[in-house]
Design an enzyme around this catalytic site. Structure first.
Site, PDB file in Angstrom:
ATOM      1  N   ARG A   1       0.860  -1.193   0.000  1.00 22.85           N
ATOM      2  CA  ARG A   1       0.000   0.000   0.000  1.00 22.85           C
ATOM      3  C   ARG A   1       0.889   1.234   0.000  1.00 22.85           C
ATOM      4  O   ARG A   1       1.441   1.600   1.033  1.00 22.85           O
ATOM      5  CB  ARG A   1      -0.875  -0.036   1.264  1.00 22.85           C
TER       6      ARG A   1
ATOM      7  N   HIS B   1      -3.807   4.494   4.547  1.00 20.71           N
ATOM      8  CA  HIS B   1      -4.951   3.576   4.573  1.00 20.71           C
ATOM      9  C   HIS B   1      -6.157   4.244   3.897  1.00 20.71           C
ATOM     10  O   HIS B   1      -6.798   3.658   3.028  1.00 20.71           O
ATOM     11  CB  HIS B   1      -5.279   3.189   6.013  1.00 20.71           C
TER      12      HIS B   1
ATOM     13  N   TYR C   1       3.356   5.315  11.874  1.00 14.49           N
ATOM     14  CA  TYR C   1       3.547   3.927  12.325  1.00 14.49           C
ATOM     15  C   TYR C   1       4.425   3.085  11.419  1.00 14.49           C
ATOM     16  O   TYR C   1       4.675   1.932  11.725  1.00 14.49           O
ATOM     17  CB  TYR C   1       2.188   3.240  12.536  1.00 14.49           C
TER      18      TYR C   1
HETATM   19  C1  LIG Z   1     -14.941  -6.138  11.278  1.00 13.76           C
HETATM   20  C2  LIG Z   1     -14.108  -4.913  11.201  1.00 13.76           C
HETATM   21  N1  LIG Z   1     -13.104  -4.727  12.066  1.00 13.76           N
HETATM   22  C3  LIG Z   1     -12.324  -3.599  12.009  1.00 13.76           C
HETATM   23  C4  LIG Z   1     -12.582  -2.649  11.065  1.00 13.76           C
HETATM   24  C5  LIG Z   1     -11.716  -1.386  10.974  1.00 13.76           C
HETATM   25  N2  LIG Z   1     -10.882  -1.493   9.772  1.00 13.76           N
HETATM   26  C6  LIG Z   1     -11.204  -0.879   8.618  1.00 13.76           C
HETATM   27  S1  LIG Z   1     -10.112  -1.199   7.410  1.00 13.76           S
HETATM   28  C7  LIG Z   1      -9.184  -2.178   8.422  1.00 13.76           C
HETATM   29  C8  LIG Z   1      -7.938  -2.834   7.936  1.00 13.76           C
HETATM   30  C9  LIG Z   1      -8.181  -3.763   6.822  1.00 13.76           C
HETATM   31  O1  LIG Z   1      -6.968  -4.305   6.406  1.00 13.76           O
HETATM   32  P1  LIG Z   1      -6.868  -5.294   5.203  1.00 13.76           P
HETATM   33  O2  LIG Z   1      -7.937  -6.321   5.302  1.00 13.76           O
HETATM   34  O3  LIG Z   1      -5.469  -5.758   5.145  1.00 13.76           O
HETATM   35  O4  LIG Z   1      -7.218  -4.378   3.947  1.00 13.76           O
HETATM   36  P2  LIG Z   1      -6.446  -3.083   3.415  1.00 13.76           P
HETATM   37  O5  LIG Z   1      -7.025  -1.904   4.162  1.00 13.76           O
HETATM   38  O6  LIG Z   1      -5.002  -3.245   3.676  1.00 13.76           O
HETATM   39  O7  LIG Z   1      -6.780  -3.030   1.969  1.00 13.76           O
HETATM   40  C10 LIG Z   1      -9.734  -2.233   9.699  1.00 13.76           C
HETATM   41  C11 LIG Z   1      -9.141  -2.972  10.829  1.00 13.76           C
HETATM   42  C12 LIG Z   1     -13.658  -2.870  10.182  1.00 13.76           C
HETATM   43  N3  LIG Z   1     -13.943  -1.993   9.201  1.00 13.76           N
HETATM   44  N4  LIG Z   1     -14.383  -4.002  10.242  1.00 13.76           N
END
Ligand SMILES: Cc1ncc(C[n+]2csc(CCOP(=O)(O)OP(=O)(O)O)c2C)c(N)n1
Length: 373
Positions: free
Chosen positions: A274, A278, A287
């Site tokens: 990435r 985010h 971080y």
């Molecule tokens: C069930 C749930 N837990 C926590 C969150 C908060 N949250 C939003 S995006 C994210 C990280 C997702 O990471 P990843 O699956 O690796 O996808 P990326 O953002 O790297 O594309 C989190 C923890 C959420 N949206 N849904």
């Protein structure tokens, strides 16, 4: 019902596709000719264009967020090859259940740029009528399910749709996208287990961009790769260089063909990075070591593909410049067309849930708008 006995599950060795990272292009875009999949020249260019569309949209819309013209944005910068290389392997009747960063796959399948921008602005042209937060696009026309912010919830849904296709006996394949963070959710286990047991035509595509907000993928799992997790569910796992469009396309095409011909599911791990934050609400310099980010910028998927296309005579510098200028103009036109369009009509608030809008909802709406008696 008799359950078939599966063959013994092989233990992984170092050349296991779930542990090694499959590549076609090196970091400069030089191909291993034996590995380049058979693809028509126009299709390579369509995929390249699809990547440029994502990059251009992301850069323009992130800038607009900073200017206060849209409220929120989530970009996919650096992940374009994983998105397009996989989506381009699907047929027109296949379905996509996206995670967070696959908007470009929807656009590649025909979601108009104007509809994408309208969704982000939540205006009257938004096919979702302004009901989702920005960057949660989806259309039935593109067979692209609306993204869910709840991580991993789309995976059991995708598996269920693939099961339905199997029961109906049609040839639909379902692509279920996820991030590395989603592999820690129980829904990932539920979907993988069910897909393995029922051998449904689903392809799980994990974009391992190495960060789940501030959690690195090294803290997400103790397994050596994500692809190897498939083994525990009796699902073939393949790890591929996610910044290498021909490699992603080849691996995805094989998995889609396998699913379509009744061979069951696959878990593809596309290793990428990435490059941006985010979302527009995040500051990754808090971080992570951004010197690592700079190293990944040198593996840019668009530059690698561009170099390969140039080396093959499929594109020249002037053609590339024109393609980029055309995409830039399309993006600017889409933004100009949607900015300033007013919000959806208030009555749309009570549409789409009931076949016939019940009286109590009409009354509540009238009370809200002050138009009641
Ligand atoms: C069930 C749930 N837990 C926590 C969150 C908060 N949250 C939003 S995006 C994210 C990280 C997702 O990471 P990843 O699956 O690796 O996808 P990326 O953002 O790297 O594309 C989190 C923890 C959420 N949206 N849904």
């Amino acid at each position: 019902m008799a359950h078939p006995v599966r063959g013994a599950i092989a233990l992984p060795g170092p050349d296991d596709p779930a542990l090694a990272t499959y590549r076609v292009l090196d970091e400069r875009g030089v191909a291993d000719p034996a590995r380049v999949p058979e693809v028509a020249p126009a299709e390579w260019l369509r995929m390249y264009r699809g990547m440029v569309v994502i990059r251009t949209m992301d850069e323009r819309l992130m800038a607009m967020q900073r200017q206060g013209r849209i409220g929120f944005y989530g970009e996919a910068r650096g992940q374009e090859a994983a998105v397009i290389g996989s989506a381009a392997a699907l047929g027109p009747d296949d379905w996509i259940f996206p995670a967070l960063r696959e908007a470009g796959a929807g656009i590649f399948r025909g979601l108009p740029l104007t509809a994408y921008v309208a969704q982000i602005m939540g205006n009257a042209h938004d096919p979702g009528k302004g009901r989702q937060m920005p960057c949660h696009e989806g259309t039935r026309a593109s067979k692209f399910v609306t993204m869910s912010s709840c991580i991993a919830t789309q995976l059991p849904h995708a598996t269920g749709m693939a099961w339905a296709a199997k029961i109906r006996g049609d040839k639909t394949v379902v692509a279920a996208y996820l991030g590395d963070g989603a592999t820690s959710e129980s829904d990932f286990h539920v979907a993988m287990n069910f897909a393995g047991v029922f051998r449904v035509p689903v392809v799980f595509v994990c974009q391992n961009n190495q960060w789940a907000i501030s959690t690195p993928s090294t803290a997400q799992t103790a397994a050596p790769t994500i692809a190897i997790k498939g083994r525990a569910y009796g699902i073939e796992g393949v790890r591929v260089d996610g910044n290498d469009l021909p490699a992603v396309h080849r691996v995805m095409r094989d998995a889609v063909e396998k699913a379509r011909s009744g061979g069951g599911p696959t878990l593809i791990e596309a290793l990428t990075y990435r490059l941006g934050a985010h979302t527009s609400s995040d500051d990754p310099s808090r971080y992570r070591d951004e010197r690592v980010t700079d190293e990944w910028k040198a593996r840019d998927p668009i530059s690698r593909m561009r170099n390969w296309l140039l080396s093959q005579g499929l594109l020249d510098a002037a053609g590339d410049e024109k393609l980029r200028a055309d995409v830039d103009a399309e993006v600017r036109d889409a933004i100009a067309a949607e900015e300033g369009v007013e919000g959806p009509p208030v009555h749309s608030l009570i549409e789409d849930v009931f076949a016939e809008v019940p009286r109590f909802l009409e009354d509540e709406l009238a009370e809200m708008t002050g138009s009641g008696s």
